[in-house]
Design an enzyme around this catalytic site. Structure first.
Site, PDB file in Angstrom:
ATOM      1  N   LYS A  79       0.848  -1.199   0.000  1.00  0.00           N
ATOM      2  CA  LYS A  79       0.000   0.000   0.000  1.00  0.00           C
ATOM      3  C   LYS A  79       0.878   1.242   0.000  1.00  0.00           C
ATOM      4  O   LYS A  79       1.898   1.286   0.704  1.00  0.00           O
ATOM      5  CB  LYS A  79      -0.906  -0.035   1.239  1.00  0.00           C
ATOM      6  CG  LYS A  79      -1.947   1.059   1.289  1.00  0.00           C
ATOM      7  CD  LYS A  79      -2.877   0.851   2.476  1.00  0.00           C
ATOM      8  CE  LYS A  79      -3.910   1.951   2.602  1.00  0.00           C
ATOM      9  NZ  LYS A  79      -4.805   1.746   3.774  1.00  0.00           N
ATOM     10  N   SER A 154      -9.630   1.954   2.884  1.00  0.00           N
ATOM     11  CA  SER A 154      -8.759   2.637   1.960  1.00  0.00           C
ATOM     12  C   SER A 154      -7.752   1.726   1.251  1.00  0.00           C
ATOM     13  O   SER A 154      -7.162   2.146   0.254  1.00  0.00           O
ATOM     14  CB  SER A 154      -8.000   3.735   2.697  1.00  0.00           C
ATOM     15  OG  SER A 154      -7.135   3.167   3.660  1.00  0.00           O
ATOM     16  N   SER A 178      -9.682  -0.187   7.180  1.00  0.00           N
ATOM     17  CA  SER A 178      -9.144  -0.114   5.815  1.00  0.00           C
ATOM     18  C   SER A 178      -8.515  -1.387   5.267  1.00  0.00           C
ATOM     19  O   SER A 178      -8.224  -1.453   4.080  1.00  0.00           O
ATOM     20  CB  SER A 178      -8.133   1.018   5.723  1.00  0.00           C
ATOM     21  OG  SER A 178      -8.826   2.219   5.548  1.00  0.00           O
TER      22      SER A 178
HETATM   23  N1  GLN Z   1     -12.772   4.452   6.289  1.00  0.00           N
HETATM   24  C1  GLN Z   1     -12.240   4.857   7.545  1.00  0.00           C
HETATM   25  C2  GLN Z   1     -11.820   6.307   7.452  1.00  0.00           C
HETATM   26  O1  GLN Z   1     -12.080   6.887   6.474  1.00  0.00           O
HETATM   27  C3  GLN Z   1     -11.078   3.987   7.925  1.00  0.00           C
HETATM   28  C4  GLN Z   1      -9.864   4.302   7.146  1.00  0.00           C
HETATM   29  C5  GLN Z   1      -8.677   3.476   7.538  1.00  0.00           C
HETATM   30  O2  GLN Z   1      -8.795   2.471   8.234  1.00  0.00           O
HETATM   31  N2  GLN Z   1      -7.516   3.919   7.102  1.00  0.00           N
HETATM   32  O3  GLN Z   1     -11.230   6.841   8.317  1.00  0.00           O
END
Ligand code: GLN
Length: 510
Positions: A79, A154, A178
């Site tokens: 990532k 994400s 994410s």
């Molecule tokens: N979707 C969640 C957010 O927008 C979690 C994102 C993540 O775990 N990086 O914060």
């Protein structure tokens, strides 16, 4: 079977028996990426030459009989918020579009040391803030099960790459869901480790009390192998846990007989997609048939997890992202004074979702009105943790849906931040509690979209999660590949596989 269709474990066996070389394996994935990447857009940086060089080095070492890790020669994607020395690391942001870190994240260093060739860096929501990979500054990634739908986020690029067989292994990061949410939406296995189990050193910080790095794989066995490489104490991360790392693969074969599983009723709420509810219930029935004891449990304070997460997460994000000021890293926009330069840089370098969180977080950290929300959120976080301590007195692990719905259409939630945030309603509380949590595929919707089962264990019990997910794979016949990726079967309604204990042989001969 083509090399790219194999799991990391299968590839590792062929490599160890010298039936295939690392260069052949890496070449197969490079071709695969060449064929599918234009449609899927999983990568921000593709590094075929570097991957081939690393593969050649592994082949030479194997030829000379040097000791190698079991995954040496099995390629990986990373990532793009995880630092890679000499390799662009963008966080999918204009701010870091040309940033090349001078050092590797600890997880990356460990993978390189174990001889895993790096095929590229995967797309994400900008600075990992989002649930669909659409807030990437560069382009959205598509879900390999349906190209009009999001892969989740994400870590959407990592999930889609593994699902579509562009790479057998991916590193993701999970702050509030994410890893698990995109794993569910793409039909792969994703683990958020216990907070502190995998070093955060070199992970570009979003919310430091929540950030984790974890494996995204096709199967639980691959996750267990992969996790064994990246878990462990790191003096460079002050929150890293100094606890021994168990052999996760050894635990895989234990089956589920006698395990007490708490079905979290908040994670199968009435407003969820009925197909999600059916698939999750059916998975738990199958585990029950294999000897697990399943009973309902409530985590009452998780009703507050969404506001608590967005208060704490945004406050920490505002503080962490203060370093992107046009002086030290990345983008610099012109300006007559330092203030003008910095504000132009931050205004143009960050996209709308990141700016929203910075503004909210800055307010929350201001000493008058905002601060009390932050203090209150910390208190409720303690209550959420207490819910888990209570539940783990009665249960070995907890289960429920990973997401309320299968993958949604691209663009359908981009103008509705709260709707987007709601897709993480089942994953935020494990993150706030710091406990390990895994999403495993548990079936397909009528329209052929993957559904995820989320399993949560007490701190440091990742092995238990892999073990239950492994058993589930045996009884459900998961994982399956998207039609676009060919090969794979799923059970039809009413069909049953033999109990998992009868099908455990496959792993032990490795
Ligand atoms: N979707 C969640 C957010 O927008 C979690 C994102 C993540 O775990 N990086 O914060």
């Amino acid at each position: 079977m083509e090399l790219f269709e194999m799991t990391a474990l299968e590839l590792s066996r062929l490599l160890q028996k010298k039936e295939v070389s690392a260069v052949e394996v890496v070449t197969a994935f490079i071709k695969r990426i060449g064929a599918l990447e234009p449609r899927l857009k999983t990568l921000l940086t593709f590094t075929p030459a570097g991957a081939l060089q690393e593969a050649e080095a592994v082949d030479r070492k194997r030829h000379r009989g040097e000791p190698l890790s079991p995954l040496a020669g099995v390629p990986v994607v990373i990532k793009d918020n995880i630092s890679t020395a000499g390799l662009r690391t963008t966080c999918a942001s204009r701010m870091l579009a040309n940033y090349i870190p001078p050092y590797d994240a600890t997880a990356v260093r460990l993978l390189r040391k174990a001889g895993l060739p790096i095929l590229g860096k995967t797309n994400l929501d900008e600075f990992a803030m989002g649930s669909s990979t659409e807030s990437s500054y560069f382009y959205p990634t598509r879900n390999p099960w349906d190209l009009d739908r999001v892969p989740g986020g994400s870590s959407g690029g990592s999930a889609a790459a593994v699902a579509a067989a562009l790479a057998p292994l991916a590193l993701g990061s999970d702050t509030g869901g994410s890893i698990r949410q995109p794993a569910a939406l793409c039909g792969v296995t994703g683990l958020r480790p216990t907070y502190g189990r995998v070093s955060r050193y070199g992970l570009i910080a979003f919310a430091s009390s929540l950030d984790t790095i974890g494996p995204m794989t096709l199967t639980a066995a691959d996750g267990a192998l992969f996790m064994g490489l990246i878990a462990g104490y790191d003096p460079l991360d002050p929150t890293s846990l100094n606890e021994p790392v168990p052999d996760y693969c050894r635990e895989l074969e234990g089956g589920v007989r006698g395990l007490r599983i708490g079905l979290v009723k908040e994670r199968l709420a009435a407003e969820f997609d009925p197909q999600v509810i059916t698939a999750v219930r059916r998975a738990l029935e199958l585990l029950q048939e294999n000897g697990a004891v399943v009973e309902e449990v409530s985590l009452p304070h998780t009703a507050y997890s969404l506001p608590v997460y967005y208060v704490i997460g945004s406050a920490e994000a505002a503080s962490n992202l203060g370093r992107f000021d046009g002086v030290r890293f990345g983008l610099r926009e012109p300006g007559a004074s330092i203030t003008e330069m910095s504000s132009a840089t931050r205004g143009r370098g960050f996209g709308p979702e990141v700016r929203r969180r910075i503004m909210l977080g800055t307010y929350l950290l201001s000493d008058d009105s905002g601060h009390r929300y932050y203090v209150q959120a910390q208190k409720v976080r303690a209550l959420i943790r207490q819910d888990y301590e209570n539940a783990f007195q009665r249960f070995d692990l907890l289960a429920g849906a990973t997401t309320p719905d299968p993958a949604f259409k691209l663009g359908s939630k981009t103008d509705q931040p709260l709707e987007m945030y709601r897709t993480d309603i089942c994953t935020l509380d494990d993150a706030l509690a710091g406990v390990p949590s895994l999403s495993a595929p548990c079936g397909l919707s009528a329209s052929g979209l993957p559904i995820g089962l989320q399993l949560t264990a007490p701190p440091l019990r990742e092995g238990l999660l892999f073990r239950v997910a492994h058993c589930l794979e045996q009884v459900l016949g998961t994982p399956v590949r998207p039609p676009l990726a060919a090969a794979g079967t799923i059970l039809r309604e009413g069909e049953r596989r033999p109990p998992c204990s009868h099908r455990m042989g496959a792993l032990s001969d490795g």
